[in-house]
Write an enzyme that holds these catalytic residues in place. Structure first.
Site, short mmCIF file in Angstrom:
data_model
loop_
_atom_site.label_atom_id
_atom_site.label_comp_id
_atom_site.label_asym_id
_atom_site.label_seq_id
_atom_site.Cartn_x
_atom_site.Cartn_y
_atom_site.Cartn_z
N CYS A 6 -1.27 5.43 -20.59
CA CYS A 6 -1.04 5.56 -22.04
C CYS A 6 0.31 6.14 -22.45
O CYS A 6 1.13 5.45 -23.04
CB CYS A 6 -2.12 6.43 -22.67
SG CYS A 6 -3.79 5.93 -22.27
N ASP A 15 -1.55 -0.64 -24.89
CA ASP A 15 -0.58 0.16 -24.13
C ASP A 15 -0.50 -0.26 -22.66
O ASP A 15 0.56 -0.34 -22.07
CB ASP A 15 -0.82 1.67 -24.27
CG ASP A 15 -2.27 2.07 -24.03
OD1 ASP A 15 -3.09 1.20 -23.68
OD2 ASP A 15 -2.57 3.27 -24.19
N ASN A 16 -1.67 -0.53 -22.06
CA ASN A 16 -1.71 -0.94 -20.65
C ASN A 16 -3.01 -1.70 -20.43
O ASN A 16 -3.91 -1.65 -21.27
CB ASN A 16 -1.63 0.26 -19.70
CG ASN A 16 -2.59 1.35 -20.07
OD1 ASN A 16 -2.21 2.37 -20.68
ND2 ASN A 16 -3.86 1.18 -19.74
N ASP A 56 -5.92 0.49 -26.97
CA ASP A 56 -5.79 1.45 -25.87
C ASP A 56 -6.54 0.95 -24.64
O ASP A 56 -7.77 0.86 -24.67
CB ASP A 56 -6.38 2.79 -26.35
CG ASP A 56 -5.88 3.96 -25.54
OD1 ASP A 56 -5.60 3.76 -24.34
OD2 ASP A 56 -5.76 5.05 -26.10
#
Ligand SMILES: *[C@@H]1O[C@H](CO)[C@@H](O)[C@H](O)[C@H]1NC(C)=O
Ligand SMILES: *[C@@H]1O[C@H](CO)[C@@H](O)[C@H](O)[C@H]1NC(C)=O
Ligand SMILES: *[C@@H]1O[C@H](CO)[C@@H](O)[C@H](O)[C@H]1NC(C)=O
Ligand SMILES: *[C@@H]1O[C@H](CO)[C@@H](O)[C@H](O)[C@H]1NC(C)=O
Ligand SMILES: *[C@@H]1O[C@H](CO)[C@@H](O)[C@H](O)[C@H]1NC(C)=O
Length: 596
Positions: A69, A311-312, A33
Site C-alpha cells: 500500500c 494500489d497493488n 486497495d
C-alpha cells in the site's frame, strides 16, 4: 472609425475566449486497495464495466512498482520511483505518512502541482499508512482544498472507521460501512467542486477489498467486510484453479518454496475470503455509477477523465501463499487500470506497458504542467492518436524492501515478528522479502527477472509460463534452461542483458527510467531487448557488474545493495571492453561511424 475598431477588437476577443480558453479537464481518480486482476475482480463489477471500461480504455499491461500500500501510493502520487522517494515501507523508519513528510513530498506531489495549475483538489478515503488519529495534523496533509481521510489504527475496520475532515479532530463512523461513507463524501466533494469555475481533481480511495485489519495483539487480518445488501452474492464463486493455485510442486524462492500444501479447510476459507473481497467491491461499483451519473447531470462528463485503478494486486493460494501481496508475481504487480475521458477510445484494450510511476506524469500532462518531464514516469498514451504510435517502453521497474506479511486466519509464512501501529501489536512475517525485479514485455517476449537479497534469482518466461511456476534459474529446471532460446540466443545471453538492464532501472532517475537501454548504449541504436541481444554485445554484457545485495535489510540502504553503476557501450570500441580494446574507426559522410 474609432468606434468600428473598438467593435472589431471586441469581436476578436469574444471569439478568442470561446475557442482557445478551453477549460482544463477535470480528473476523478478512484483508487481501491489490494484489488486483483488475476482472480477476476473486474468481471464482478458490472457498473465499472458499463461506465468506465466500456466507455473508455482498459490498460491490460499496467503494473504497480512496489506491491504494498504505502510505497505504492507514494510512488503513484509523486511520480517518483520508490528508490528515489525513499518511502519504502508501511511504517517509520522506512515508510508511512511520517516518512512521506520527512522526505519533503508533502510540499511536492500531484495535488500541489495541480493547484499550481489552477485546479481545486479534493481527496477522500485512505491516503497512506501510519497516518493516524494522533499525527493527522502534525503536520496536516498539504495540497487539498477539501479532504476527508481515513485514519489508522481504524483505517481497515470496515465498520469502525475514523476520519479527519479538512484537518479537524477525527470523527467516528462506528456502525457505518466505510466504502459507503467514502462514497457519500466523494459525491459531496464533487458537488463542492462544481460550485467553482476552476477545473478540479477528486481522489477517492475506499479500502475495499482490503482485509479487515484489527490492531489487536497479535494483529488480525480478517476477511473483508461487506455491506449487508451484498451478503447474498457470489455464493458459487471459486478462485480460478490455475497452474499456480496450491500447486503440488512448490515454486518461487526459498521462503515461498518452503510453504506446505494447503488443505481443504484452508482452501474453502480462501474461496470465501475472495468472495468477501468481491462483495466489498460492490459498494465501490455502485459509487462509480453515482459519480459518472452526477458528472453527466452536471454537464461535466465530456471534460472529465475518470481513472480507475488500485494500489497493488493480491494473491490467495497461488504458490501456496496465504492471502497477501508483496511478491513480484503477476498476481501482486499486474493490476487493473481503466480510463475514460475526452478522446480516450471507448471499449478499447490498450497493450502499452505502463506503471504507477506514470500516472502523476499522465495527469500533469493533462493539466498542462511541465513538471512531468522531470519525474521518473512518462505520460501514458490516452488518445486514439497517442495509442496508435505509443512512445512507451517495454519495461517496468519493480522493487521491494522488507517483509511479506500473511493475511487471513491461517496465514503463517515466516517467523519474524514485526511491530505495528497501535499498542505494541505484532504479526509474524517472512523477513527476507527484499528484491529488485524487471518486467520486460515486447512483441516477442514477456519476461520477469528478479534478484533477491538472499542471492536467489528468478526468471519466468511469462508467455509460456503465465502462472510463473517454472523458475528457469532454479536447479529443478536446468533442462528447460538449456533448451531455452530467444531470437536464437541462449538463456545465459538473455539473462545477462536483463541483469544489466535491471542494474540501470533499480537506481534510475527521470529520463533514464524511461529509456534505460540508453545508459548502456549511449550512442547506439539499442532500444529494445532484441537489439541488445546481438552477438557483438555478448562480452560487454557478460562483463557487466551484476545486481546483488550484501544482506537482507528492511529499508533502502544503498551500501547493502551491491554495485550501483554499469559500463556503457562505447561505439568506438569494437569488442566491448570500454577503454581497453582496440579502436577501429573510419570516417563516413563527414561523421565518425563504426563498422561492426
Ligand atoms: C484551493 O487552494 C489553492 C491553494 O491554496 C487556492 O489558491 C485556491 O484559491 C483554493 N480554491 C478555492 C476554491 O478556495
Ligand atoms: C488444515 O491446515 C490448517 C493450517 O495449517 C490447520 O490449522 C488445520 O488443522 C488443517 N485441517 C485439517 C483438517 O487438517
Ligand atoms: C491504546 O491504549 C490506550 C490506553 O490503554 C487506549 O486508550 C487506546 O484506545 C489504545 N489504542 C488502540 C489502537 O487500541
Ligand atoms: C534470510 O537471509 C539471510 C541471508 O541474507 C539468511 O542468513 C537467513 O537465514 C534468512 N532467513 C530466513 C528466515 O530465511
Ligand atoms: C532511506 O531512508 C532510510 C531511513 O531514513 C535511510 O537510512 C536510507 O539511507 C535512505 N536511503 C537513501 C538511498 O536515501
Amino acid at each position: 472609425m474609432k468606434s468600428i475598431l473598438i467593435l472589431l477588437t471586441g469581436l476578436c476577443a469574444a471569439a478568442a475566449s470561446s475557442s482557445s480558453v478551453k477549460q482544463k479537464p477535470n480528473i476523478v481518480f478512484i483508487l481501491t486497495d489490494d484489488q486483483d486482476w488475476h482472480m477476476q475482480s473486474l468481471d464482478y463489477m458490472p457498473l465499472l464495466q458499463k461506465h468506465v471500461i466500456d466507455k473508455g480504455t482498459l490498460f491490460d499491461k499496467h503494473y504497480c512498482t512496489v506491491s504494498i500500500c504505502c510505497p505504492s501510493r507514494v510512488n503513484l502520487w509523486t511520480g517518483l520511483a520508490a528508490h528515489n522517494n525513499n518511502v519504502t515501507d508501511l511504517n517509520p523508519p522506512y515508510g508511512g505518512y511520517p516518512k512521506f513528510v520527512w522526505e519533503g513530498h508533502n510540499q511536492n506531489w500531484l495535488p500541489t502541482y495541480l493547484q499550481e495549475q489552477g485546479y481545486n483538489t479534493y481527496y477522500t478515503g485512505k491516503l497512506f499508512n501510519a497516518h493516524t488519529i494522533d499525527n493527522y495534523d502534525d503536520p496536516p496533509v498539504n495540497g487539498f482544498n477539501g479532504s476527508d481521510f481515513l485514519l489508522d489504527p481504524y483505517t481497515y475496520e470496515y465498520y469502525r472507521s475514523r476520519m479527519t475532515r479538512n484537518g479537524a479532530p477525527p470523527i467516528s463512523y462506528e456502525g457505518q460501512y466505510s466504502p459507503d461513507v467514502v462514497a457519500e463524501k466523494a459525491l459531496g466533494f464533487l458537488h463542492e467542486a462544481t460550485l467553482h469555475d476552476q477545473p478540479f481533481f477528486l481522489g477517492i480511495a475506499p479500502i475495499a477489498p482490503h482485509s479487515n485489519v484489527r490492531f489487536v495483539d497479535p494483529i488480525e487480518f480478517g476477511t473483508a467486510a461487506y455491506a449487508k445488501r451484498h451478503a447474498h452474492l457470489f455464493q458459487d464463486y471459486k478462485i480460478p484453479r490455475t497452474a499456480n493455485f496450491n500447486p503440488d510442486v512448490p515454486s518461487g524462492v526459498s521462503w515461498v518454496r518452503d510453504l506446505p500444501k494447503l488443505n481443504d479447510t484452508v482452501i474453502e476459507y480462501h474461496d470465501e475470503f475472495q468472495r468477501s473481497r468481491l462483495r466489498s467491491l460492490q459498494a465501490v461499483d455502485e459509487m462509480v455509477e453515482s459519480l459518472v451519473q452526477t458528472l453527466e447531470v452536471k454537464g461535466l462528463l465530456d471534460n472529465t477523465y475518470v481513472f480507475y485503478t488500485t494500489d497493488n494486486g493480491y494473491h490467495i493460494s497461488q504458490h501456496r501463499l496465504p492471502p497477501g501481496k508483496e511478491c513480484p508475481f503477476e498476481t501482486d504487480i499486474h493490476i487493473p487500470l481503466a480510463v475514460r475521458g475526452p478522446d480516450v477510445p471507448a471499449g478499447h484494450v490498450a497493450g502499452v506497458v505502463s506503471s504507477h510511476t506514470d500516472l502523476t506524469p499522465t495527469m500533469l500532462k493533462l493539466a498542462g504542467h511541465d513538471r512531468y518531464k522531470t519525474l521518473d514516469g512518462f505520460p501514458i498514451p490516452l488518445t486514439e492518436g497517442e495509442l496508435a504510435s505509443p512512445e512507451s517502453g517495454e519495461h517496468v521497474n519493480v522493487e521491494f524492501w522488507g517483509r511479506a506479511i500473511p493475511e487471513g486466519k491461517y496465514g503463517k509464512i515466516g517467523d519474524d515478528s514485526f511491530p505495528a501501529v497501535g499498542n505494541g501489536t505484532a504479526g509474524i512475517a517472512a523477513r527476507n522479502n527484499t528484491y529488485k525485479a524487471l518486467r520486460l514485455i515486447g512483441s516477442h517476449y514477456n519476461l520477469l527477472y528478479t534478484v533477491w537479497c538472499t542471492g536467489e534469482r528468478e526468471f519466468y518466461d511469462v508467455t509460456h509460463d503465465p502462472d510463473q511456476v517454472q523458475n528457469l534459474l532454479h536447479q529443478d529446471h536446468a533442462a528447460l534452461r538449456s533448451e531455452y532460446q530467444l531470437y536464437g540466443r541462449s538463456f545465459e545471453h538473455v539473462v545477462n542483458r536483463l541483469d544489466a538492464l535491471l542494474m540501470v532501472t533499480k537506481s534510475c532517475k527521470a529520463q533514464e527510467c524511461h529509456e534505460p537501454w540508453q545508459t548502456l548504449h549511449p550512442k547506439s541504436s539499442v532500444k529494445v531487448l532484441s537489439d541488445a541481444l546481438r552477438p557483438k554485445y555478448d562480452d560487454f554484457y557478460t562483463n557487466q557488474p551484476k545486481v546483488s545485495f550484501s544482506s537482507c535489510v528492511l529499508g533502502h540502504i544503498i551500501s547493502e545493495e551491491g554495485p550501483q553503476d554499469v559500463n556503457a557501450w562505447n561505439d568506438f570500441v569494437i569488442d566491448g571492453y570500454p577503454g581497453t580494446a582496440r579502436q577501429q574507426r573510419f570516417q563516413w559522410s563527414g561523421h565518425w561511424s563504426w563498422w561492426t
